[in-house]
Design a protein around this motif. Structure first.
Motif, mmCIF file in Angstrom:
data_model
loop_
_atom_site.group_PDB
_atom_site.id
_atom_site.type_symbol
_atom_site.label_atom_id
_atom_site.label_comp_id
_atom_site.label_asym_id
_atom_site.label_seq_id
_atom_site.Cartn_x
_atom_site.Cartn_y
_atom_site.Cartn_z
ATOM 1 N N THR A 276 0.847 -1.204 0.000
ATOM 2 C CA THR A 276 0.000 0.000 0.000
ATOM 3 C C THR A 276 0.877 1.247 0.000
ATOM 4 O OG1 THR A 276 -1.335 -1.310 1.484
ATOM 5 C CG2 THR A 276 -2.036 0.958 1.162
ATOM 6 N N LEU A 277 1.921 1.232 0.821
ATOM 7 C CA LEU A 277 2.846 2.374 0.860
ATOM 8 C C LEU A 277 3.516 2.538 -0.503
ATOM 9 C CD1 LEU A 277 4.532 4.533 2.363
ATOM 10 C CD2 LEU A 277 6.156 2.717 2.938
ATOM 11 N N ALA A 278 3.957 1.419 -1.088
ATOM 12 C CA ALA A 278 4.654 1.485 -2.377
ATOM 13 C C ALA A 278 3.751 2.108 -3.438
ATOM 14 C CB ALA A 278 5.096 0.086 -2.805
ATOM 15 N N GLU A 279 2.485 1.705 -3.457
ATOM 16 C CA GLU A 279 1.574 2.259 -4.468
ATOM 17 C C GLU A 279 1.408 3.766 -4.283
ATOM 18 O OE1 GLU A 279 -1.500 -1.006 -6.035
ATOM 19 O OE2 GLU A 279 -1.647 -0.698 -3.887
ATOM 20 N N ALA A 280 1.326 4.202 -3.035
ATOM 21 C CA ALA A 280 1.169 5.638 -2.764
ATOM 22 C C ALA A 280 2.431 6.398 -3.171
ATOM 23 C CB ALA A 280 0.865 5.854 -1.285
ATOM 24 N N VAL A 281 3.601 5.835 -2.857
ATOM 25 C CA VAL A 281 4.867 6.503 -3.201
ATOM 26 C C VAL A 281 5.024 6.554 -4.720
ATOM 27 C CG1 VAL A 281 7.390 6.289 -3.076
ATOM 28 C CG2 VAL A 281 6.005 5.901 -1.027
ATOM 29 N N GLU A 282 4.668 5.455 -5.379
ATOM 30 C CA GLU A 282 4.772 5.421 -6.838
ATOM 31 C C GLU A 282 3.929 6.541 -7.451
ATOM 32 O OE1 GLU A 282 2.845 2.131 -8.748
ATOM 33 O OE2 GLU A 282 3.976 2.378 -10.612
ATOM 34 N N GLN A 283 2.690 6.654 -6.996
ATOM 35 C CA GLN A 283 1.800 7.667 -7.575
ATOM 36 C C GLN A 283 2.335 9.083 -7.320
ATOM 37 O OE1 GLN A 283 -0.666 6.843 -9.740
ATOM 38 N NE2 GLN A 283 -0.377 9.034 -10.100
ATOM 39 N N ALA A 284 2.808 9.302 -6.089
ATOM 40 C CA ALA A 284 3.350 10.631 -5.752
ATOM 41 C C ALA A 284 4.581 10.931 -6.605
ATOM 42 C CB ALA A 284 3.705 10.677 -4.263
ATOM 43 N N ALA A 285 5.443 9.936 -6.772
ATOM 44 C CA ALA A 285 6.673 10.148 -7.552
ATOM 45 C C ALA A 285 6.337 10.467 -9.005
ATOM 46 C CB ALA A 285 7.554 8.903 -7.471
ATOM 47 N N LEU A 286 5.383 9.725 -9.565
ATOM 48 C CA LEU A 286 5.021 9.974 -10.968
ATOM 49 C C LEU A 286 4.435 11.377 -11.121
ATOM 50 C CD1 LEU A 286 3.552 6.485 -11.964
ATOM 51 C CD2 LEU A 286 5.744 7.473 -12.662
ATOM 52 N N ASP A 287 3.562 11.775 -10.192
ATOM 53 C CA ASP A 287 2.974 13.128 -10.266
ATOM 54 C C ASP A 287 4.078 14.185 -10.236
ATOM 55 O OD1 ASP A 287 0.510 11.966 -10.286
ATOM 56 O OD2 ASP A 287 0.036 12.378 -8.175
ATOM 57 N N ILE A 288 5.034 14.006 -9.323
ATOM 58 C CA ILE A 288 6.087 15.019 -9.169
ATOM 59 C C ILE A 288 7.023 15.015 -10.380
ATOM 60 C CG2 ILE A 288 8.083 15.677 -7.748
ATOM 61 C CD1 ILE A 288 6.466 14.445 -5.352
ATOM 62 N N LEU A 289 7.403 13.830 -10.829
ATOM 63 C CA LEU A 289 8.305 13.759 -11.998
ATOM 64 C C LEU A 289 7.639 14.378 -13.231
ATOM 65 C CD1 LEU A 289 9.857 10.197 -11.519
ATOM 66 C CD2 LEU A 289 11.097 12.358 -11.438
ATOM 67 N N HIS A 290 6.348 14.095 -13.421
ATOM 68 C CA HIS A 290 5.661 14.647 -14.601
ATOM 69 C C HIS A 290 5.566 16.169 -14.506
ATOM 70 C CE1 HIS A 290 3.607 10.463 -15.220
ATOM 71 N NE2 HIS A 290 4.875 10.474 -15.574
ATOM 72 N N LYS A 291 5.436 16.666 -13.259
ATOM 73 C CA LYS A 291 5.336 18.115 -13.068
ATOM 74 C C LYS A 291 6.707 18.778 -13.236
ATOM 75 C CE LYS A 291 2.120 18.758 -9.891
ATOM 76 N NZ LYS A 291 1.816 18.729 -8.463
ATOM 77 N N THR A 292 7.744 18.177 -12.615
ATOM 78 C CA THR A 292 9.055 18.856 -12.612
ATOM 79 C C THR A 292 9.825 18.621 -13.912
ATOM 80 O OG1 THR A 292 9.973 16.969 -11.444
ATOM 81 C CG2 THR A 292 9.406 18.867 -10.098
ATOM 82 N N LYS A 293 9.585 17.505 -14.579
ATOM 83 C CA LYS A 293 10.314 17.218 -15.832
ATOM 84 C C LYS A 293 9.301 16.868 -16.913
ATOM 85 C CE LYS A 293 14.470 16.159 -13.488
ATOM 86 N NZ LYS A 293 15.819 16.534 -13.798
ATOM 87 N N PRO A 294 8.480 17.855 -17.306
ATOM 88 C CA PRO A 294 7.359 17.538 -18.212
ATOM 89 C C PRO A 294 7.820 17.023 -19.578
ATOM 90 C CG PRO A 294 7.574 19.920 -17.895
ATOM 91 C CD PRO A 294 8.526 19.280 -16.948
ATOM 92 N N ASN A 295 9.062 17.332 -19.970
ATOM 93 C CA ASN A 295 9.501 16.885 -21.295
ATOM 94 C C ASN A 295 10.208 15.538 -21.269
ATOM 95 O OD1 ASN A 295 8.521 19.289 -22.330
ATOM 96 N ND2 ASN A 295 10.415 20.347 -21.713
ATOM 97 N N ARG A 296 10.349 14.975 -20.081
ATOM 98 C CA ARG A 296 11.031 13.680 -19.958
ATOM 99 C C ARG A 296 10.003 12.591 -19.689
ATOM 100 N NH1 ARG A 296 16.017 14.080 -21.926
ATOM 101 N NH2 ARG A 296 17.190 15.791 -21.004
ATOM 102 N N PRO A 297 10.037 11.519 -20.476
ATOM 103 C CA PRO A 297 9.062 10.439 -20.221
ATOM 104 C C PRO A 297 9.516 9.570 -19.050
ATOM 105 C CG PRO A 297 10.401 9.916 -22.137
ATOM 106 C CD PRO A 297 10.929 11.210 -21.590
ATOM 107 N N LEU A 298 9.318 10.039 -17.835
ATOM 108 C CA LEU A 298 9.795 9.292 -16.663
ATOM 109 C C LEU A 298 8.645 8.497 -16.050
ATOM 110 C CD1 LEU A 298 12.105 12.058 -15.156
ATOM 111 C CD2 LEU A 298 12.819 9.935 -16.255
ATOM 112 N N GLU A 299 8.772 7.179 -16.138
ATOM 113 C CA GLU A 299 7.722 6.273 -15.639
ATOM 114 C C GLU A 299 8.360 5.237 -14.716
ATOM 115 O OE1 GLU A 299 4.521 6.698 -16.269
ATOM 116 O OE2 GLU A 299 4.784 8.300 -17.730
ATOM 117 N N THR A 300 7.514 4.419 -14.120
ATOM 118 C CA THR A 300 8.014 3.376 -13.207
ATOM 119 C C THR A 300 8.797 2.324 -13.998
ATOM 120 O OG1 THR A 300 5.903 3.676 -12.095
ATOM 121 C CG2 THR A 300 7.278 1.851 -11.326
ATOM 122 N N ASN A 301 9.962 1.922 -13.479
ATOM 123 C CA ASN A 301 10.682 0.826 -14.131
ATOM 124 C C ASN A 301 10.611 -0.452 -13.282
ATOM 125 O OD1 ASN A 301 12.983 0.680 -12.318
ATOM 126 N ND2 ASN A 301 13.802 2.528 -13.300
#
Ligand code: ACO
Length: 361
Positions: A276-301
């Protein structure tokens, strides 16, 4: 500096990594199918087919893999006290060098067996416990769990580790596989190719990432702290481990395959409050990465859910890279054989940008 992106350095029948569409095909099978039904043994058969003249059928190979674990343990046990002072991945690198080099199936199985027995042995040794000898009669995943914990694996645990080993066994010309093919292209032998691959896998930008993913989850501790922690990490210039990929421009399909495997383990009662924690962290990380690096396709690996899955199975974080290597060794060996059989010496060029000799007066 050039990272030789988009250069085709080999032709392979082993896997197709489709980074634009987030698809991975291994010898004609989608990775999702391997994750659902594959075992360490079935994937070895799939990848070795055509590369060893004496390859037995799948059942025969499964038996040979079990026997090789026993032989590898007998060969490596005397060296455990010396190599146990190293980290698990360094101990694996040292241990593999005790297997005589060669290009045949026996060498291949000894290398794979060595990886399967060494990681559990080192984990136990470092915990002050006696290493447990392998049981050649059970599957490799069940045996690795048993050799680590001392207790038989449940069916759900065995299935989860099989899903992991099958999912990450092969992945195109990644850095470690390229290193393995370069060594194989000199006809150095499978052991040398595997050690070259492992040396490249070890780094945190490649197979060294899942340990730090777990550290991150530990430090964050609860979902409500995720956003602030992640923003601070990025502000320090850190990379978020388990995110981003050179080839995948969309989500790494292995991340979802492993997430499903963790969920199946959880349904069977074997897992992790950390999901449950991992899913929450993943979602938060994706939101932040998409906001801070909008031109970089940064997704979960793949490494993000690797950490959650291996942790749920009771493996300590510093052993995650060695367990990854236990899976990927099969891919390295298949690529090494493909290179030996069909390839030429790999010898690219560099462009000289250093000083030139002074003109004679
Ligand atoms: N967190 C934050 N920013 C990132 C991340 C990340 N995880 N990954 C890439 N970026 C940013 C870089 O800072 C860079 O931004 P900038 O241009 O604004 O400076 C941009 O994205 C491109 O980065 P590159 O390093 O050029 O991308 P590359 O293709 O070389 O990176 C890599 C791929 C190494 C996997 C990278 O995404 C990364 O370091 N991820 C974290 C480590 C990790 O999870 N590794 C496991 C990969 S999967 C595997 O190997 C099995």
């Amino acid at each position: 500096m050039p990272g030789i992106d988009d250069v085709i350095a080999a032709e392979t029948v082993l896997s197709d990594v489709d980074g634009a569409n987030g698809r991975l095909i291994v010898r004609g099978l989608p990775v999702e199918e391997l994750a659902r039904n594959g075992t360490a043994e079935s994937v070895a058969h799939l990848l070795f087919e055509g590369f060893f003249p004496d390859l037995p059928d799948e059942r025969g190979l499964a038996r040979a893999i079990g026997t090789a674990r026993r032989h590898a343990f007998q060969r490596l046990e005397p060296h455990l006290p010396a190599i146990a002072a190293l980290s698990p991945v360094e101990a694996l690198r040292a241990g593999l060098s005790f297997i005589p080099d060669g290009d045949d199936l026996y060498t291949a199985l000894m290398l794979s067996g060595a990886a399967a027995v060494l990681t559990p042995a080192i984990i136990r040794f470092n915990g002050g416990q006696q290493a447990i000898a392998p049981d050649p009669k059970i599957g490799q995943s069940a045996d690795m769990i048993r050799m680590t914990s001392g207790a038989p694996a449940s069916q759900a645990e065995e299935r989860a580790l099989n899903a992991y080993l099958a999912t990450v066994s092969e992945h195109g010309l990644n850095a470690s596989t390229f290193a393995a093919r370069i060594a194989a292209s000199t006809k150095a032998g499978l052991g040398s190719a595997v050690i070259a691959g492992l040396s490249a896998l070890k780094g945190p930008l490649h197979g060294g990432a899942p340990g730090p993913v777990l550290d991150m989850l530990h430090e964050i501790g609860e979902a409500s702290r995720a956003e602030a922690w992640l923003i601070q990490a990025l502000a320090r210039g850190d990379r978020l481990m388990g995110f981003g990929h050179r080839i995948y421009k969309v989500r790494d399909p292995r991340a979802d395959a492993l997430k499903s495997a963790v969920k199946a383990l959880a349904r069977a009662g074997g897992a992790p409050n950390r999901l449950t924690l991992a899913e929450a962290v993943e979602q938060a990380a994706l939101d932040i990465l998409h906001k801070t690096k909008p031109n970089r396709p940064l997704e979960t690996n793949v490494e993000f859910y690797t950490a959650v899955l291996l942790d749920a199975l009771g493996f300590p974080a510093d052993s995650f890279t060695s367990i990854f290597a236990t899976a990927r060794i099969i891919g390295w060996i298949a690529h090494a054989r493909e290179q030996e059989m069909n390839g030429r010496l790999i010898r690219p060029q560099s462009r000289y940008v250093g000083p030139v000799p002074k003109q004679a007066a």
